[in-house]
Motif scaffolding. Structure first.
Motif, PDB file in Angstrom:
ATOM      1  N   TRP A  54      -6.450  -0.938  -2.834  1.00 17.52           N
ATOM      2  CA  TRP A  54      -6.962  -2.106  -2.121  1.00 17.52           C
ATOM      3  C   TRP A  54      -6.540  -3.416  -2.788  1.00 17.52           C
ATOM      4  CZ3 TRP A  54     -10.162  -6.207  -3.177  1.00 17.52           C
ATOM      5  CH2 TRP A  54     -10.563  -6.976  -2.067  1.00 17.52           C
ATOM      6  N   VAL A  83       0.822  -1.207   0.000  1.00 19.55           N
ATOM      7  CA  VAL A  83       0.000   0.000   0.000  1.00 19.55           C
ATOM      8  C   VAL A  83       0.860   1.263   0.000  1.00 19.55           C
ATOM      9  CG1 VAL A  83      -0.273   0.183   2.526  1.00 19.55           C
ATOM     10  CG2 VAL A  83      -2.062   1.051   1.010  1.00 19.55           C
ATOM     11  N   GLN A  90      -2.863  -4.252  -2.340  1.00 26.71           N
ATOM     12  CA  GLN A  90      -2.521  -4.750  -1.016  1.00 26.71           C
ATOM     13  C   GLN A  90      -3.072  -6.146  -0.753  1.00 26.71           C
ATOM     14  OE1 GLN A  90      -0.496  -3.565   1.070  1.00 26.71           O
ATOM     15  NE2 GLN A  90      -0.943  -4.497   3.055  1.00 26.71           N
ATOM     16  N   ARG A  91      -4.277  -6.429  -1.227  1.00 26.20           N
ATOM     17  CA  ARG A  91      -4.964  -7.651  -0.848  1.00 26.20           C
ATOM     18  C   ARG A  91      -4.867  -8.777  -1.878  1.00 26.20           C
ATOM     19  NH1 ARG A  91      -5.636  -7.930   4.233  1.00 26.20           N
ATOM     20  NH2 ARG A  91      -7.294  -9.455   3.884  1.00 26.20           N
TER      21      ARG A  91
END
Length: 440
Positions: A306, A143, A309-310
């Motif tokens: 998002w 992130v 990062q995920r």
């Protein structure tokens, strides 16, 4: 065996992490602003400086050309003498050259100054994300690095909004160009006192210094010099540039080159000449559509943090390439439709591209070991800027000679190449460490 408590300390976000992140953010903001502002003032400079089509392309690509040389030349320097010196002094060049644009009233002088700005920014592309990746907590690395592109987008969008809503005269155009010195000076001041990367120090055998920086700035009081030496022993202290293409590393290097270049070539070309593209679509309220597209850029960049990062690096890259290829292909196929119909895939492309661009700051540092990291990141950034410069130079000619349909078609093919290469070569690097692995 389990990592020491010193490792656990690397997972805490400290005020020092925020400071390094902020100064690297500022660099990416400056880059976005510098590249956005030239697109904003080019329509006026076309008239006041009597620019030919060649000069339009050269000025649009000038900073990108400088970025190539800065990234390629100073990446290896940072691997040799350290990240800190390059990280600090490149912004002296950027600030001086930015101010000097106020007095640049010939295309040649403006071109040369923007080459210098690009050279300094290229150095930061090689060193900024490298240094941040070597300091950042692993769980937040994606992130934090991805946010660099968001700040680039903020700078780019701000330049475009100012160019759209400020009456641009010749004098105002030069004020806008020179205003890039303000964020550059702020970044320069904030970088005073940033220490050398402990990863680089440890890899160079300076384990005691590395341990002291980790203790003082990262709170790793239990990480000892002996542990640092043990970690550094796992990799060579220095590496030659040719090792980017050695067995075991070459596939990652070439993947990085092609993936990065395929993504940014259409991006820089399209958004440098967005006003001309909107003109070919015969949009009645081009200023409003320009603003909507810029807001889509900003929103896409923020939301795109998002999945960076995920979601794994590999599926994110492949999926975003596939969507982008589809969008430009749709614009090529339906180029004869009304401008409002074409705005739908253009808007989707803009939103997804902004989010997809976040990965360009995350993937490169993760593809290389410490001893090669600045060289590798610099090489990827430099070669990608060659692609960007080519696209920026060719697109205005393509629009005038071939039209928007064929122009979107050949850029869709570039994105298709990125999709194919990612399917074949893209590694998964989300769970790799960019600092030394403190196992013992």
């Amino acid at each position: 065996m389990a990592a020491s408590s010193g490792v656990a300390a690397t997972e805490r976000l400290t005020s020092f992490h925020l400071r390094v992140t902020a100064t690297t953010f500022g660099a990416n903001f400056s880059d976005g602003y510098a590249l956005g502002v030239i697109g904003a003032v080019l329509p006026v400079l076309n008239t006041t400086l009597h620019l030919s089509g060649v000069w339009q392309g050269l000025l649009g690509a000038s900073a990108l050309i400088g970025l190539f040389f800065g990234s390629i030349l100073l990446g290896p320097v940072a691997d040799t003498i350290g990240r800190q010196k390059v990280y600090r002094y490149n912004f002296v060049l950027i600030a001086i050259a930015s101010v000097a644009q106020f007095w640049a009233h010939s295309p040649l002088v403006l071109f040369l100054l923007r080459l210098v700005i690009g050279f300094g920014l290229g150095a930061d592309y090689a060193v900024g994300s490298t240094l941040l990746s070597e300091f950042a907590p692993r769980r937040l690395r994606g992130v934090l690095l991805g946010s660099l592109t968001v700040l680039w987008t903020v700078g780019y969008v701000l330049a475009n909004v100012l160019g759209t809503y400020i009456p641009i005269t010749d004098n105002a155009a030069h004020w806008l160009l020179a205003s890039g010195a303000l964020p550059a000076l702020l970044v320069l001041v904030l970088r005073i006192g940033i220490p050398e990367s402990p990863s680089w120090l440890a890899a160079r055998g300076r384990a005691t210094e590395a341990a002291e920086i980790r203790r003082r700035y990262l709170g790793q009081s239990e990480v000892t010099a002996e542990e640092a030496r043990a970690a550094a022993a796992e990799q060579p202290p220095t590496a030659r540039y040719r090792e980017l293409f050695a067995r075991g590393q070459a596939a990652k290097t070439w993947f990085g080159v092609i993936f990065y270049s395929a993504q940014v070539l259409p991006y820089f070309a399209i958004y440098t000449f967005m006003s001309q593209i909107l003109g070919t679509l015969h949009i009645s309220d081009a200023d409003t559509q320009n603003l909507v597209l810029n807001l889509a850029l900003l929103l896409g960049g923020v939301i795109g943090l998002w999945p960076v990062q995920r979601v794994g690096r590999r599926p994110f890259t492949i999926g975003s390439f596939a969507i982008l290829t589809t969008c430009l292909s749709a614009m090529a196929v339906f180029s004869g439709s009304s401008g409002w119909v074409l705005m739908v895939p253009f808007l989707v492309y803009t939103f997804v591209m902004a989010g997809a661009s976040n990965i360009t700051q995350v993937y490169p540092p993760e593809l290389f070991p410490t001893a090669l990291r600045a060289s590798g990141v610099g090489f990827l950034n430099g070669t990608s800027r060659v692609a960007s410069a080519i696209g920026t130079f060719v697109l205005p000619v393509s629009l005038s000679q071939l039209g928007v349909g064929w122009s979107m078609g050949w850029m869709a093919l570039v994105l298709l190449l990125g999709t194919a290469v990612s399917l074949i070569w893209a590694p998964e690097t989300r769970d790799t460490l960019t600092t030394e692995e403190w196992h013992h």
